[in-house]
Design a protein around this motif. Structure first.
Motif, PDB file in Angstrom:
ATOM      1  N   GLN A 116      48.091  37.321  30.540  1.00 43.47           N
ATOM      2  CA  GLN A 116      48.315  35.963  31.032  1.00 43.47           C
ATOM      3  C   GLN A 116      49.678  35.780  31.702  1.00 43.47           C
ATOM      4  OE1 GLN A 116      48.168  33.250  27.745  1.00 43.47           O
ATOM      5  NE2 GLN A 116      49.938  34.144  26.695  1.00 43.47           N
ATOM      6  N   LYS A 117      50.629  36.696  31.459  1.00 42.99           N
ATOM      7  CA  LYS A 117      51.936  36.572  32.113  1.00 42.99           C
ATOM      8  C   LYS A 117      51.829  36.793  33.618  1.00 42.99           C
ATOM      9  CE  LYS A 117      53.296  41.401  31.313  1.00 42.99           C
ATOM     10  NZ  LYS A 117      54.324  42.287  30.696  1.00 42.99           N
ATOM     11  N   HIS A 118      50.723  37.401  34.080  1.00 37.75           N
ATOM     12  CA  HIS A 118      50.527  37.625  35.510  1.00 37.75           C
ATOM     13  C   HIS A 118      49.601  36.590  36.142  1.00 37.75           C
ATOM     14  CE1 HIS A 118      52.595  41.421  35.228  1.00 37.75           C
ATOM     15  NE2 HIS A 118      51.744  41.876  34.330  1.00 37.75           N
ATOM     16  N   PHE A 119      49.222  35.549  35.382  1.00 38.74           N
ATOM     17  CA  PHE A 119      48.254  34.595  35.912  1.00 38.74           C
ATOM     18  C   PHE A 119      48.783  33.868  37.145  1.00 38.74           C
ATOM     19  CE2 PHE A 119      46.475  30.283  36.087  1.00 38.74           C
ATOM     20  CZ  PHE A 119      45.127  30.592  36.224  1.00 38.74           C
ATOM     21  N   SER A 120      49.993  33.336  37.039  1.00 41.31           N
ATOM     22  CA  SER A 120      50.559  32.585  38.177  1.00 41.31           C
ATOM     23  C   SER A 120      50.772  33.489  39.387  1.00 41.31           C
ATOM     24  CB  SER A 120      51.878  31.927  37.770  1.00 41.31           C
ATOM     25  OG  SER A 120      51.668  30.994  36.720  1.00 41.31           O
ATOM     26  N   GLU A 121      51.216  34.720  39.137  1.00 42.13           N
ATOM     27  CA  GLU A 121      51.431  35.645  40.253  1.00 42.13           C
ATOM     28  C   GLU A 121      50.125  35.934  40.985  1.00 42.13           C
ATOM     29  OE1 GLU A 121      55.154  38.184  38.283  1.00 42.13           O
ATOM     30  OE2 GLU A 121      53.135  39.020  38.328  1.00 42.13           O
ATOM     31  N   LEU A 122      49.055  36.190  40.230  1.00 39.91           N
ATOM     32  CA  LEU A 122      47.768  36.492  40.862  1.00 39.91           C
ATOM     33  C   LEU A 122      47.219  35.276  41.584  1.00 39.91           C
ATOM     34  CD1 LEU A 122      45.446  38.458  41.331  1.00 39.91           C
ATOM     35  CD2 LEU A 122      44.479  37.747  39.144  1.00 39.91           C
ATOM     36  N   ARG A 123      47.318  34.117  40.971  1.00 38.58           N
ATOM     37  CA  ARG A 123      46.790  32.910  41.604  1.00 38.58           C
ATOM     38  C   ARG A 123      47.531  32.599  42.894  1.00 38.58           C
ATOM     39  NH1 ARG A 123      47.474  27.568  38.200  1.00 38.58           N
ATOM     40  NH2 ARG A 123      49.642  28.205  38.564  1.00 38.58           N
ATOM     41  N   ASP A 124      48.864  32.699  42.879  1.00 35.59           N
ATOM     42  CA  ASP A 124      49.645  32.417  44.085  1.00 35.59           C
ATOM     43  C   ASP A 124      49.360  33.447  45.172  1.00 35.59           C
ATOM     44  OD1 ASP A 124      50.703  30.324  42.673  1.00 35.59           O
ATOM     45  OD2 ASP A 124      52.576  31.354  42.168  1.00 35.59           O
ATOM     46  N   ALA A 125      49.177  34.710  44.767  1.00 36.70           N
ATOM     47  CA  ALA A 125      48.898  35.747  45.762  1.00 36.70           C
ATOM     48  C   ALA A 125      47.546  35.519  46.431  1.00 36.70           C
ATOM     49  CB  ALA A 125      48.939  37.123  45.115  1.00 36.70           C
ATOM     50  N   MET A 126      46.546  35.058  45.679  1.00 34.74           N
ATOM     51  CA  MET A 126      45.235  34.809  46.267  1.00 34.74           C
ATOM     52  C   MET A 126      45.236  33.571  47.154  1.00 34.74           C
ATOM     53  SD  MET A 126      42.583  35.819  43.179  1.00 34.74           S
ATOM     54  CE  MET A 126      41.172  35.619  44.279  1.00 34.74           C
ATOM     55  N   LYS A 127      46.171  32.649  46.916  1.00 31.05           N
ATOM     56  CA  LYS A 127      46.271  31.481  47.794  1.00 31.05           C
ATOM     57  C   LYS A 127      46.820  31.846  49.165  1.00 31.05           C
ATOM     58  CE  LYS A 127      46.939  27.956  44.196  1.00 31.05           C
ATOM     59  NZ  LYS A 127      47.898  26.979  43.605  1.00 31.05           N
ATOM     60  N   THR A 128      47.720  32.804  49.203  1.00 30.37           N
ATOM     61  CA  THR A 128      48.372  33.163  50.466  1.00 30.37           C
ATOM     62  C   THR A 128      47.583  34.177  51.287  1.00 30.37           C
ATOM     63  OG1 THR A 128      49.652  34.868  49.300  1.00 30.37           O
ATOM     64  CG2 THR A 128      50.643  32.668  49.507  1.00 30.37           C
ATOM     65  N   GLY A 129      46.643  34.881  50.676  1.00 30.00           N
ATOM     66  CA  GLY A 129      45.878  35.870  51.421  1.00 30.00           C
ATOM     67  C   GLY A 129      45.088  36.773  50.497  1.00 30.00           C
ATOM     68  N   LYS A 130      44.592  37.865  51.045  1.00 27.63           N
ATOM     69  CA  LYS A 130      43.811  38.809  50.265  1.00 27.63           C
ATOM     70  C   LYS A 130      44.720  39.636  49.356  1.00 27.63           C
ATOM     71  CE  LYS A 130      40.121  39.310  53.698  1.00 27.63           C
ATOM     72  NZ  LYS A 130      39.342  40.256  54.540  1.00 27.63           N
ATOM     73  N   VAL A 131      44.242  39.870  48.140  1.00 23.99           N
ATOM     74  CA  VAL A 131      44.966  40.679  47.169  1.00 23.99           C
ATOM     75  C   VAL A 131      44.267  42.039  47.091  1.00 23.99           C
ATOM     76  CG1 VAL A 131      45.699  40.914  44.776  1.00 23.99           C
ATOM     77  CG2 VAL A 131      45.687  38.659  45.869  1.00 23.99           C
ATOM     78  N   ALA A 132      44.965  43.075  47.538  1.00 16.16           N
ATOM     79  CA  ALA A 132      44.369  44.410  47.609  1.00 16.16           C
ATOM     80  C   ALA A 132      44.312  45.055  46.226  1.00 16.16           C
ATOM     81  CB  ALA A 132      45.156  45.292  48.569  1.00 16.16           C
ATOM     82  N   VAL A 133      43.264  45.818  45.993  1.00 10.86           N
ATOM     83  CA  VAL A 133      43.064  46.553  44.742  1.00 10.86           C
ATOM     84  C   VAL A 133      42.703  47.985  45.095  1.00 10.86           C
ATOM     85  CG1 VAL A 133      41.804  46.674  42.565  1.00 10.86           C
ATOM     86  CG2 VAL A 133      42.213  44.468  43.643  1.00 10.86           C
ATOM     87  N   THR A 134      43.334  48.921  44.419  1.00  9.04           N
ATOM     88  CA  THR A 134      43.018  50.341  44.595  1.00  9.04           C
ATOM     89  C   THR A 134      42.409  50.862  43.307  1.00  9.04           C
ATOM     90  OG1 THR A 134      44.848  50.627  46.148  1.00  9.04           O
ATOM     91  CG2 THR A 134      43.924  52.619  45.160  1.00  9.04           C
ATOM     92  N   ALA A 135      41.245  51.494  43.431  1.00  8.20           N
ATOM     93  CA  ALA A 135      40.545  52.053  42.275  1.00  8.20           C
ATOM     94  C   ALA A 135      40.513  53.563  42.397  1.00  8.20           C
ATOM     95  CB  ALA A 135      39.128  51.506  42.183  1.00  8.20           C
ATOM     96  N   GLN A 136      40.738  54.225  41.265  1.00  5.69           N
ATOM     97  CA  GLN A 136      40.671  55.683  41.207  1.00  5.69           C
ATOM     98  C   GLN A 136      39.327  56.100  40.639  1.00  5.69           C
ATOM     99  OE1 GLN A 136      43.168  57.801  38.305  1.00  5.69           O
ATOM    100  NE2 GLN A 136      43.853  59.119  39.948  1.00  5.69           N
ATOM    101  N   ILE A 137      38.676  57.038  41.315  1.00  3.79           N
ATOM    102  CA  ILE A 137      37.376  57.508  40.851  1.00  3.79           C
ATOM    103  C   ILE A 137      37.593  58.401  39.634  1.00  3.79           C
ATOM    104  CG2 ILE A 137      35.229  58.622  41.515  1.00  3.79           C
ATOM    105  CD1 ILE A 137      35.995  56.066  43.081  1.00  3.79           C
ATOM    106  N   PRO A 138      36.995  58.080  38.472  1.00  3.10           N
ATOM    107  CA  PRO A 138      37.295  58.833  37.244  1.00  3.10           C
ATOM    108  C   PRO A 138      37.019  60.325  37.348  1.00  3.10           C
ATOM    109  CG  PRO A 138      36.130  56.795  36.750  1.00  3.10           C
ATOM    110  CD  PRO A 138      36.098  56.955  38.229  1.00  3.10           C
ATOM    111  N   ASP A 139      35.891  60.717  37.936  1.00  4.99           N
ATOM    112  CA  ASP A 139      35.561  62.130  37.982  1.00  4.99           C
ATOM    113  C   ASP A 139      36.147  62.835  39.199  1.00  4.99           C
ATOM    114  OD1 ASP A 139      33.975  60.677  39.677  1.00  4.99           O
ATOM    115  OD2 ASP A 139      32.196  61.919  39.423  1.00  4.99           O
ATOM    116  N   ARG A 140      36.830  62.087  40.057  1.00  2.00           N
ATOM    117  CA  ARG A 140      37.502  62.673  41.225  1.00  2.00           C
ATOM    118  C   ARG A 140      38.867  62.002  41.362  1.00  2.00           C
ATOM    119  NH1 ARG A 140      33.473  62.279  46.195  1.00  2.00           N
ATOM    120  NH2 ARG A 140      35.139  63.519  47.144  1.00  2.00           N
TER     121      ARG A 140
END
Length: 427
Positions: free
Chosen positions: A238-262
């Motif tokens: 929850q300490k990152h709630f305001s940061e995430l909400r504000d970031a989504m208001k200003t634009g797209k929030v990028a996420v990088t996922a790592q493939i577990p088996d690769r």
């Protein structure tokens, strides 16, 4: 008794031999030489255990100030965008199965065919009833027209006219009821052709040709999951709630996922949702990221490491994560500071810090350090507050363990053979 006397005699011989041997100048000189050598190898006062300890070798790095990404790391659960369990809407026997296990299907593709003979017979009966109702309606309208003319000529009664009008209206409504029944049967007939409601990948086929299915079955014939695009659910403190909400208001929030088996493969998506409540038991809230997943690298049920980038902190102070230590009072580092009374000497000082976050191999410091301060990154196990230190070349061997400060092992540890000198033979 004889054995005891024998041992006493042997001891007396050894004592006498030692006394006689000591009277020999050669033996006495050899013993004095060995004692002198041992005394010369003994550390002098102020050295070794009795004096100042030599500086401990450490590796160190400077605290840097510069742009660092603001990121959140989490473990996400991969879930299909859409999941549909295909069930039968009517009772019937499966006549044919048109797909195989694990097949990719498109919306509208034919999956199963059920026996439709019973519904087709009911449909023909309903169509015949409709034709009958239409004929009755035509006759009722003719009767109504005659009664209307007779009432106008005062030949028929008003009651006869009302009866004719009611019969005509009833016939019209019977036609509508028959038409509705025909439409319902045609819908049921359509249920005998089970098609794919969504595009996706079919799972295991649970019932095959010849099985009886019922409309109220709890089990699905097959489950279809949409894999492109695909969602990944993850929890955020929850300490990152305001940061995430504000970031989504200003634009797209990028996420990088790592493939577990690769592990060498990563895919990029964006945060599309965060929950409207925070779980009080865990202090976290749910968020969802969506990935195109064109190559189907993410698969439903996977656990994938995620990195959510919220922005960039322009003037962040960071140090190598290896410098961070944890004690009873919290996290701390050893900084390298000038030693008192010796301008070139260095000593370690314990400094409590507050770590904001970790980005790769570096940790961003929120409190406790200034840019340019030197922190120990290796060799902290032998340090205490005020210990003299010597910064080593990073290319040298790591100063871990209990190696001597000179960086070389003693001769006995390095495998070097030592040969004790023998006393000279008595002449």
């Amino acid at each position: 008794m004889r054995a005891k006397i024998g041992w006493l005699g042997a001891g007396a011989v050894l004592v006498i031999g030692g006394i006689v041997g000591w009277q020999s100048p050669q033996v006495r000189g050899w013993v004095q030489a060995q004692v002198g050598t041992a005394q010369s190898e003994t550390p002098a006062a102020g050295q070794g255990r009795g004096g100042a300890r030599p500086p401990q070798p450490v590796f160190a790095s400077a605290a840097e100030q510069g742009p660092q990404p603001v990121e959140i790391t989490a473990i996400g659960s991969v879930q299909a965008t859409e999941v549909v369990g295909v069930k039968a809407r009517i009772d019937g026997i499966i006549l044919d199965v048109h797909i195989t296990d694990g097949q990719e299907v498109k919306e509208g593709d034919l999956l199963f065919t059920l026996d439709s003979r019973s519904i087709e017979a009911q449909l023909r009966q309903a169509e015949a009833n409709l034709q009958r109702d239409q004929a009755l309606s035509t006759n009722a309208k003719r009767t109504l027209d005659r009664q209307t003319a007779l009432v106008a000529s005062n030949i028929a009664s008003q009651s006869a006219l009302d009866t004719a009008r009611t019969a005509a209206t009833t016939a019209d409504q019977s036609i509508k009821a028959s038409q509705a029944q025909i439409e319902a049967l045609r819908v049921s007939l359509g249920y005998t052709k089970i098609t794919a409601p969504i595009s996706g990948r079919a799972g295991e086929i649970k019932l095959t040709k010849g099985n009886l299915v019922k409309a109220n079955d709890t089990n699905s014939l097959v489950t279809i999951r949409k894999l492109r695009p695909i969602n990944v659910l993850f929890s955020v403190p929850q300490k990152h709630f305001s940061e995430l909400r504000d970031a989504m208001k200003t634009g797209k929030v990028a996420v990088t996922a790592q493939i577990p088996d690769r592990p060498e493969l990563t895919v990029t998506g964006e945060v599309t949702f965060y929950d409207n409540t925070i779980d009080q038991t865990t202090g976290t809230f749910q968020a969802k990221a969506t990935f195109v997943n064109q190559d189907s690298a993410l698969w439903p049920g996977m656990f994938a490491p995620l990195v959510v980038r919220l922005g960039v902190e322009a003037n962040a102070i960071s140090v190598p994560t290896a410098a961070i230590q944890t004690g009873q009072q919290g996290q701390f580092v050893y900084i390298v500071a000038p030693a008192e009374g010796a301008p070139e000497a260095k000593q370690a000082e314990l400094r409590p810090i507050t770590v904001a976050r970790t980005v790769g191999a570096r940790s961003v410091i929120a409190k406790g350090l200034k840019p340019g301060e030197i922190v120990v990154t290796d060799g902290q196990l032998r340090l205490t507050n005020g210990t003299r230190v010597e910064i080593r070349d990073p290319n040298a061997t790591a100063p871990r363990g209990n190696r001597p400060s000179g960086g070389q092992a003693p001769a006995a540890q390095s495998g070097a053979a030592t040969t004790a000198q023998q006393p000279p033979a008595r002449s």
